[in-house]
Design an enzyme around this catalytic site. Sequence first.
Site, PDB file in Angstrom:
ATOM      1  N   LYS A  77     -10.548  -4.302  12.273  1.00 20.77           N
ATOM      2  CA  LYS A  77      -9.307  -3.900  13.070  1.00 20.77           C
ATOM      3  C   LYS A  77      -9.040  -4.743  14.429  1.00 20.77           C
ATOM      4  O   LYS A  77      -7.979  -4.978  14.825  1.00 20.77           O
ATOM      5  CB  LYS A  77      -9.340  -2.348  13.363  1.00 20.77           C
ATOM      6  CG  LYS A  77      -9.058  -1.314  12.158  1.00 20.77           C
ATOM      7  CD  LYS A  77      -7.821  -1.484  11.624  1.00 20.77           C
ATOM      8  CE  LYS A  77      -7.370  -0.850  10.494  1.00 20.77           C
ATOM      9  NZ  LYS A  77      -6.475  -1.171   9.485  1.00 20.77           N
TER      10      LYS A  77
ATOM     11  N   GLY B  69      -0.588   4.791  -0.896  1.00 13.56           N
ATOM     12  CA  GLY B  69      -1.767   5.196   0.112  1.00 13.56           C
ATOM     13  C   GLY B  69      -1.575   6.394   0.753  1.00 13.56           C
ATOM     14  O   GLY B  69      -0.103   6.934   0.741  1.00 13.56           O
ATOM     15  N   GLN B  70      -2.324   6.979   1.497  1.00 19.72           N
ATOM     16  CA  GLN B  70      -2.119   8.217   2.319  1.00 19.72           C
ATOM     17  C   GLN B  70      -0.771   7.742   3.212  1.00 19.72           C
ATOM     18  O   GLN B  70      -0.037   8.828   3.345  1.00 19.72           O
ATOM     19  CB  GLN B  70      -3.376   8.423   3.367  1.00 19.72           C
ATOM     20  CG  GLN B  70      -2.976  10.029   3.999  1.00 19.72           C
ATOM     21  CD  GLN B  70      -3.849  10.086   5.393  1.00 19.72           C
ATOM     22  OE1 GLN B  70      -4.221   9.053   5.896  1.00 19.72           O
ATOM     23  NE2 GLN B  70      -3.915  11.088   5.820  1.00 19.72           N
TER      24      GLN B  70
ATOM     25  N   GLY C 250       0.896  -1.037  -0.013  1.00 19.59           N
ATOM     26  CA  GLY C 250       0.048  -0.085   0.078  1.00 19.59           C
ATOM     27  C   GLY C 250       0.977   1.332  -0.291  1.00 19.59           C
ATOM     28  O   GLY C 250       0.607   2.361   0.681  1.00 19.59           O
TER      29      GLY C 250
ATOM     30  N   ILE D 131      -0.508  -1.876  -6.030  1.00 24.52           N
ATOM     31  CA  ILE D 131      -1.506  -2.805  -6.945  1.00 24.52           C
ATOM     32  C   ILE D 131      -1.656  -2.169  -8.247  1.00 24.52           C
ATOM     33  O   ILE D 131      -1.495  -0.732  -8.499  1.00 24.52           O
ATOM     34  CB  ILE D 131      -2.802  -2.746  -6.198  1.00 24.52           C
ATOM     35  CG1 ILE D 131      -3.569  -1.447  -5.913  1.00 24.52           C
ATOM     36  CG2 ILE D 131      -2.761  -3.673  -5.133  1.00 24.52           C
ATOM     37  CD1 ILE D 131      -4.779  -1.708  -5.407  1.00 24.52           C
TER      38      ILE D 131
ATOM     39  N   ILE E 206      -5.161  10.765  10.872  1.00 25.39           N
ATOM     40  CA  ILE E 206      -3.909  11.120  10.481  1.00 25.39           C
ATOM     41  C   ILE E 206      -3.825  12.163   9.500  1.00 25.39           C
ATOM     42  O   ILE E 206      -4.729  12.170   8.578  1.00 25.39           O
ATOM     43  CB  ILE E 206      -2.889  10.038   9.618  1.00 25.39           C
ATOM     44  CG1 ILE E 206      -2.951   8.567  10.684  1.00 25.39           C
ATOM     45  CG2 ILE E 206      -1.535  10.294   9.551  1.00 25.39           C
ATOM     46  CD1 ILE E 206      -2.202   8.848  11.747  1.00 25.39           C
TER      47      ILE E 206
ATOM     48  N   TYR F 157     -15.166  -1.546   9.526  1.00 24.67           N
ATOM     49  CA  TYR F 157     -13.924  -1.138   9.595  1.00 24.67           C
ATOM     50  C   TYR F 157     -13.299  -1.558  11.206  1.00 24.67           C
ATOM     51  O   TYR F 157     -12.333  -2.099  11.279  1.00 24.67           O
ATOM     52  CB  TYR F 157     -13.845   0.381   9.429  1.00 24.67           C
ATOM     53  CG  TYR F 157     -12.348   0.921   9.579  1.00 24.67           C
ATOM     54  CD1 TYR F 157     -11.332   0.656   8.537  1.00 24.67           C
ATOM     55  CD2 TYR F 157     -12.084   1.797  10.645  1.00 24.67           C
ATOM     56  CE1 TYR F 157     -10.230   1.291   8.636  1.00 24.67           C
ATOM     57  CE2 TYR F 157     -10.802   2.416  10.811  1.00 24.67           C
ATOM     58  CZ  TYR F 157      -9.925   2.207   9.805  1.00 24.67           C
ATOM     59  OH  TYR F 157      -8.521   2.680   9.989  1.00 24.67           O
TER      60      TYR F 157
HETATM   61  C1  AKB Z   1     -10.893   6.829   9.522  1.00 28.43           C
HETATM   62  O1  AKB Z   1     -11.218   7.785   9.647  1.00 28.43           O
HETATM   63  O2  AKB Z   1     -11.555   5.855   9.001  1.00 28.43           O
HETATM   64  C2  AKB Z   1      -9.126   6.456   9.626  1.00 28.43           C
HETATM   65  C3  AKB Z   1      -9.056   6.048  11.105  1.00 28.43           C
HETATM   66  C4  AKB Z   1      -8.873   6.917  12.159  1.00 28.43           C
HETATM   67  O3  AKB Z   1      -8.531   4.794  11.282  1.00 28.43           O
HETATM   68  N1  AKB Z   1      -8.542   7.917   9.470  1.00 28.43           N
END
Ligand code: AKB
Length: 317
Positions: free
Chosen positions: A147, A11-12, A8, A35, A173, A143
């Site tokens: 995680k 990415g950011q 990755g 990718i 971030i 998400y």
């Molecule tokens: C998001 O906002 O999805 C991410 C995070 C805090 O994991 N920046």
Amino acid sequence: MKNILIIGSTGQIGSELAMHLRSLYGNEHVVAGYITGAEPKGELLESGPSAIADVVNAQSIADAVKKYNIDTIYNLAALLSVVAESKPRLAWKIGIDGLWNILEIAHENKCAVFTPSSIGSFGVDTPHDMTPQDTVQRPRTIYGVSKVTTELLSDWFFHKYGVDTRSVRFPGIISYVTPPGGGTTDYAVDIYYYAVRGERFTCPIKAGTRMDMMYMPDALHAAQMLMEADPTRLKHRNGFNIAAMSFDPEMIYKAIKAHKPEFEMVYDVDPLKQSIAESWPDMMDDTCARQEWDWEHKFGLEDMTTDMLDKLTKKLL
Ligand code: AKB
């Protein structure tokens, strides 16, 4: 000498982490994994090796690991919180099936693996103020679920096979280099772009909603510090709370207004983003990271704002 593969890398976080690690370990020792459709460009492409490394194609990762004699993998492949809610199966495929591929390859090739977790691994039932390192983790977003699974699967590969897995729970971030896409904390990046372009900003998060945030240089330093930490000091592994600053939209608005008095912000709250934001910590307690591997942040809201406005002005105007 370390040989690092960044998955990755365009990415950011990946794009800046690759350059940061190249400056520390030497350009030829850091491979920019990408990718198809997100190939490295410019300095990232020209300054060192790059290779296809697609988390859903295990062979591509195994090939890159063997070709470059990789001993450390930074796995930054993920869909962010908001976009993951609309593509849950893809989020799982990248975040968890992809992680499984990486961990198996790491086991076979004796690689250490860094995979970020997030403030998103917490949920409404978690204490929001000074969120402890070890506490309730029952997120309701895909998400967050992925995680928490990332943390547990990484722990399992460590306990079962001795794979050196490590991770941090990243706050939102903020950076002026590569914009994020599809996150709940993205507003705290977007607001600077609007301020520098002299445009009014419409904030999707309600006043008073605080979240943990971090400036990119601190985030890069955290990832590198943890991967270099003495393993005998680590009581935790996946993932450490790390904190730098916590603010709500009014606080970042005021910090920007101190430099740009004409800047204006209005609200148009996005219900999905707001419900996710409300389920996340206001501020994490990162004592364990500070004790176990000497984590320290440098940037707070004011110094980050000065730097962001300065760098973005040079970039955009
Ligand atoms: C998001 O906002 O999805 C991410 C995070 C805090 O994991 N920046």
